[in-house]
Design an enzyme around this catalytic site. Sequence first.
Site, PDB file in Angstrom:
ATOM      1  N   LYS A  99      85.528   2.686  -4.189  1.00 60.32           N
ATOM      2  CA  LYS A  99      84.551   1.648  -3.933  1.00 60.32           C
ATOM      3  C   LYS A  99      83.154   2.234  -3.821  1.00 60.32           C
ATOM      4  O   LYS A  99      82.157   1.543  -3.971  1.00 60.32           O
ATOM      5  CB  LYS A  99      84.867   0.943  -2.602  1.00 60.32           C
ATOM      6  CG  LYS A  99      86.172   0.243  -2.544  1.00 60.32           C
ATOM      7  CD  LYS A  99      86.275  -0.387  -1.131  1.00 60.32           C
ATOM      8  CE  LYS A  99      87.693  -0.804  -0.860  1.00 60.32           C
ATOM      9  NZ  LYS A  99      87.827  -1.240   0.561  1.00 60.32           N
ATOM     10  N   GLY A 100      83.071   3.524  -3.533  1.00 64.84           N
ATOM     11  CA  GLY A 100      81.802   4.142  -3.142  1.00 64.84           C
ATOM     12  C   GLY A 100      80.624   3.923  -4.060  1.00 64.84           C
ATOM     13  O   GLY A 100      79.486   3.893  -3.611  1.00 64.84           O
TER      14      GLY A 100
ATOM     15  N   GLU B 101      79.807   8.108 -10.120  1.00 63.35           N
ATOM     16  CA  GLU B 101      80.374   8.398  -8.791  1.00 63.35           C
ATOM     17  C   GLU B 101      79.316   8.288  -7.708  1.00 63.35           C
ATOM     18  O   GLU B 101      78.133   8.450  -7.972  1.00 63.35           O
ATOM     19  CB  GLU B 101      80.896   9.847  -8.786  1.00 63.35           C
ATOM     20  CG  GLU B 101      82.380  10.014  -8.701  1.00 63.35           C
ATOM     21  CD  GLU B 101      83.050   9.594  -7.401  1.00 63.35           C
ATOM     22  OE1 GLU B 101      82.590   8.655  -6.716  1.00 63.35           O
ATOM     23  OE2 GLU B 101      84.070  10.211  -7.078  1.00 63.35           O
ATOM     24  N   ASP B 102      79.768   8.068  -6.502  1.00 65.94           N
ATOM     25  CA  ASP B 102      78.852   8.060  -5.358  1.00 65.94           C
ATOM     26  C   ASP B 102      78.498   9.493  -4.958  1.00 65.94           C
ATOM     27  O   ASP B 102      77.338   9.852  -4.824  1.00 65.94           O
ATOM     28  CB  ASP B 102      79.443   7.296  -4.168  1.00 65.94           C
ATOM     29  CG  ASP B 102      80.869   7.725  -3.806  1.00 65.94           C
ATOM     30  OD1 ASP B 102      81.443   8.594  -4.484  1.00 65.94           O
ATOM     31  OD2 ASP B 102      81.415   7.177  -2.831  1.00 65.94           O
TER      32      ASP B 102
ATOM     33  N   ASP C 117      81.121   5.333   2.745  1.00 65.97           N
ATOM     34  CA  ASP C 117      81.716   4.824   3.981  1.00 65.97           C
ATOM     35  C   ASP C 117      82.252   5.921   4.881  1.00 65.97           C
ATOM     36  O   ASP C 117      82.480   7.059   4.449  1.00 65.97           O
ATOM     37  CB  ASP C 117      82.894   3.914   3.649  1.00 65.97           C
ATOM     38  CG  ASP C 117      84.114   4.723   3.156  1.00 65.97           C
ATOM     39  OD1 ASP C 117      83.966   5.524   2.207  1.00 65.97           O
ATOM     40  OD2 ASP C 117      85.206   4.581   3.752  1.00 65.97           O
TER      41      ASP C 117
ATOM     42  N   ARG D  69      79.041   1.075   4.420  1.00 67.45           N
ATOM     43  CA  ARG D  69      78.677   1.020   2.992  1.00 67.45           C
ATOM     44  C   ARG D  69      77.422   0.205   2.765  1.00 67.45           C
ATOM     45  O   ARG D  69      76.691   0.427   1.811  1.00 67.45           O
ATOM     46  CB  ARG D  69      79.818   0.380   2.178  1.00 67.45           C
ATOM     47  CG  ARG D  69      81.112   1.163   2.154  1.00 67.45           C
ATOM     48  CD  ARG D  69      82.037   0.577   1.079  1.00 67.45           C
ATOM     49  NE  ARG D  69      83.413   1.032   1.221  1.00 67.45           N
ATOM     50  CZ  ARG D  69      83.899   2.172   0.751  1.00 67.45           C
ATOM     51  NH1 ARG D  69      83.108   2.994   0.097  1.00 67.45           N
ATOM     52  NH2 ARG D  69      85.168   2.490   0.921  1.00 67.45           N
TER      53      ARG D  69
ATOM     54  N   ASP E 264      82.195  16.008  -4.313  1.00 64.22           N
ATOM     55  CA  ASP E 264      82.511  16.851  -3.169  1.00 64.22           C
ATOM     56  C   ASP E 264      83.383  18.001  -3.669  1.00 64.22           C
ATOM     57  O   ASP E 264      82.872  18.933  -4.287  1.00 64.22           O
ATOM     58  CB  ASP E 264      83.211  15.935  -2.148  1.00 64.22           C
ATOM     59  CG  ASP E 264      83.446  16.562  -0.803  1.00 64.22           C
ATOM     60  OD1 ASP E 264      82.500  16.643  -0.013  1.00 64.22           O
ATOM     61  OD2 ASP E 264      84.594  16.957  -0.536  1.00 64.22           O
TER      62      ASP E 264
ATOM     63  N   LYS F 175      77.422  17.624  -3.502  1.00 63.75           N
ATOM     64  CA  LYS F 175      77.564  18.603  -2.407  1.00 63.75           C
ATOM     65  C   LYS F 175      78.162  19.865  -2.998  1.00 63.75           C
ATOM     66  O   LYS F 175      79.371  20.098  -2.876  1.00 63.75           O
ATOM     67  CB  LYS F 175      78.606  18.067  -1.400  1.00 63.75           C
ATOM     68  CG  LYS F 175      78.113  17.260  -0.257  1.00 63.75           C
ATOM     69  CD  LYS F 175      79.300  17.042   0.707  1.00 63.75           C
ATOM     70  CE  LYS F 175      79.084  15.876   1.613  1.00 63.75           C
ATOM     71  NZ  LYS F 175      80.309  15.515   2.373  1.00 63.75           N
TER      72      LYS F 175
ATOM     73  N   PHE G 261      78.584  15.018   6.561  1.00 63.63           N
ATOM     74  CA  PHE G 261      79.205  13.748   6.198  1.00 63.63           C
ATOM     75  C   PHE G 261      78.176  12.625   6.187  1.00 63.63           C
ATOM     76  O   PHE G 261      77.525  12.347   7.181  1.00 63.63           O
ATOM     77  CB  PHE G 261      80.378  13.411   7.125  1.00 63.63           C
ATOM     78  CG  PHE G 261      81.262  12.385   6.490  1.00 63.63           C
ATOM     79  CD1 PHE G 261      82.161  12.749   5.487  1.00 63.63           C
ATOM     80  CD2 PHE G 261      81.164  11.049   6.846  1.00 63.63           C
ATOM     81  CE1 PHE G 261      82.949  11.791   4.856  1.00 63.63           C
ATOM     82  CE2 PHE G 261      81.955  10.095   6.215  1.00 63.63           C
ATOM     83  CZ  PHE G 261      82.853  10.472   5.225  1.00 63.63           C
TER      84      PHE G 261
HETATM   85  P1  IMP Z   1      86.084  14.782  -4.406  1.00 63.35           P
HETATM   86  O1  IMP Z   1      87.269  14.486  -5.264  1.00 63.35           O
HETATM   87  O2  IMP Z   1      86.453  15.697  -3.268  1.00 63.35           O
HETATM   88  O3  IMP Z   1      84.878  15.254  -5.160  1.00 63.35           O
HETATM   89  O4  IMP Z   1      85.799  13.446  -3.646  1.00 63.35           O
HETATM   90  C1  IMP Z   1      84.711  12.666  -3.830  1.00 63.35           C
HETATM   91  C2  IMP Z   1      84.904  11.431  -2.994  1.00 63.35           C
HETATM   92  O5  IMP Z   1      85.016  11.778  -1.601  1.00 63.35           O
HETATM   93  C3  IMP Z   1      83.694  10.544  -3.057  1.00 63.35           C
HETATM   94  O6  IMP Z   1      83.789   9.641  -4.099  1.00 63.35           O
HETATM   95  C4  IMP Z   1      83.703   9.876  -1.706  1.00 63.35           C
HETATM   96  O7  IMP Z   1      84.504   8.721  -1.751  1.00 63.35           O
HETATM   97  C5  IMP Z   1      84.336  10.874  -0.778  1.00 63.35           C
HETATM   98  N1  IMP Z   1      83.310  11.620  -0.012  1.00 63.35           N
HETATM   99  C6  IMP Z   1      82.981  12.925  -0.136  1.00 63.35           C
HETATM  100  N2  IMP Z   1      81.989  13.273   0.712  1.00 63.35           N
HETATM  101  C7  IMP Z   1      81.672  12.154   1.385  1.00 63.35           C
HETATM  102  C8  IMP Z   1      80.684  11.849   2.404  1.00 63.35           C
HETATM  103  O8  IMP Z   1      79.876  12.691   2.862  1.00 63.35           O
HETATM  104  N3  IMP Z   1      80.667  10.556   2.845  1.00 63.35           N
HETATM  105  C9  IMP Z   1      81.510   9.601   2.375  1.00 63.35           C
HETATM  106  N4  IMP Z   1      82.424   9.838   1.418  1.00 63.35           N
HETATM  107  C10 IMP Z   1      82.514  11.099   0.933  1.00 63.35           C
HETATM  108 MG    MG Z   2      84.286   7.783  -4.248  1.00 62.84          MG
END
Ligand code: IMP
Ligand code: MG
Length: 190
Positions: free
Chosen positions: A53-54, A110-111, A170, A176, A114, A142, A163
């Site tokens: 949803k991000g 993507e939002d 969220d 959000r 990470d 990040k 975070f």
């Molecule tokens: P990845 O697969 O670890 O890159 O995950 C990315 C997803 O983790 C993002 O789409 C977010 O939904 C969630 N996420 C990572 N860091 C944060 C944060 O600081 N706040 C909120 N959601 C996060």
């Molecule tokens: Mg996401």
Amino acid sequence: MNSNFKSLSQDLESVIFSEAEIDSMLDRLAKEITERYRESVLERKFVLVSVLKGSFIFIADLVRKLDLPCEVFFLRTSSYGSSTVSSGTVNVEGFPDADKLKNADVLLVEDILDSGRTLYKLSEIFRTIGAHSVRICTMLDKPARRVVPIEVDFKGFEVEDQFLVGFGLDYNEIYRNLPYIAVLKKEIYS
Ligand code: IMP
Ligand code: MG
């Protein structure tokens, strides 16, 4: 329910990107994306895929600034649950009809990037079903947290390992709707 609720802002440490800063970032990204796909839309379909949803607020604002013919799809991934640390496995729901994506230029939106696992897995799926190209647009990056190699094509802001909430992001499904991006107080999630 939180019976002490006064304002969402009481749970925030600090605002790191204001509404105005986000808006100029969106202008810059939209310009970069429009430039990049200006020629290819003459030959191929341009498809934006929003990772829910991000990214719902980010993509809504971004597409309204794109001067290009494009289709928009949504899919849903989850790997966090109610934790602030990725669980390592990525679930995908609502994948678009593969016929609609064959030979298309796909832009994954993507939002926040990470560990990179979500986009790594999605890019792989889109390549396998025959997209002509797969590129990545992320509102936030990040880099300190990356565990799989990912090339980002369009990036809003780079952020530290903390975070964040707001503008679609969220914690436990809340925050959000904040119109800016903020650091959540540690006491809220620890
Ligand atoms: P990845 O697969 O670890 O890159 O995950 C990315 C997803 O983790 C993002 O789409 C977010 O939904 C969630 N996420 C990572 N860091 C944060 C944060 O600081 N706040 C909120 N959601 C996060
Ligand atoms: Mg996401």
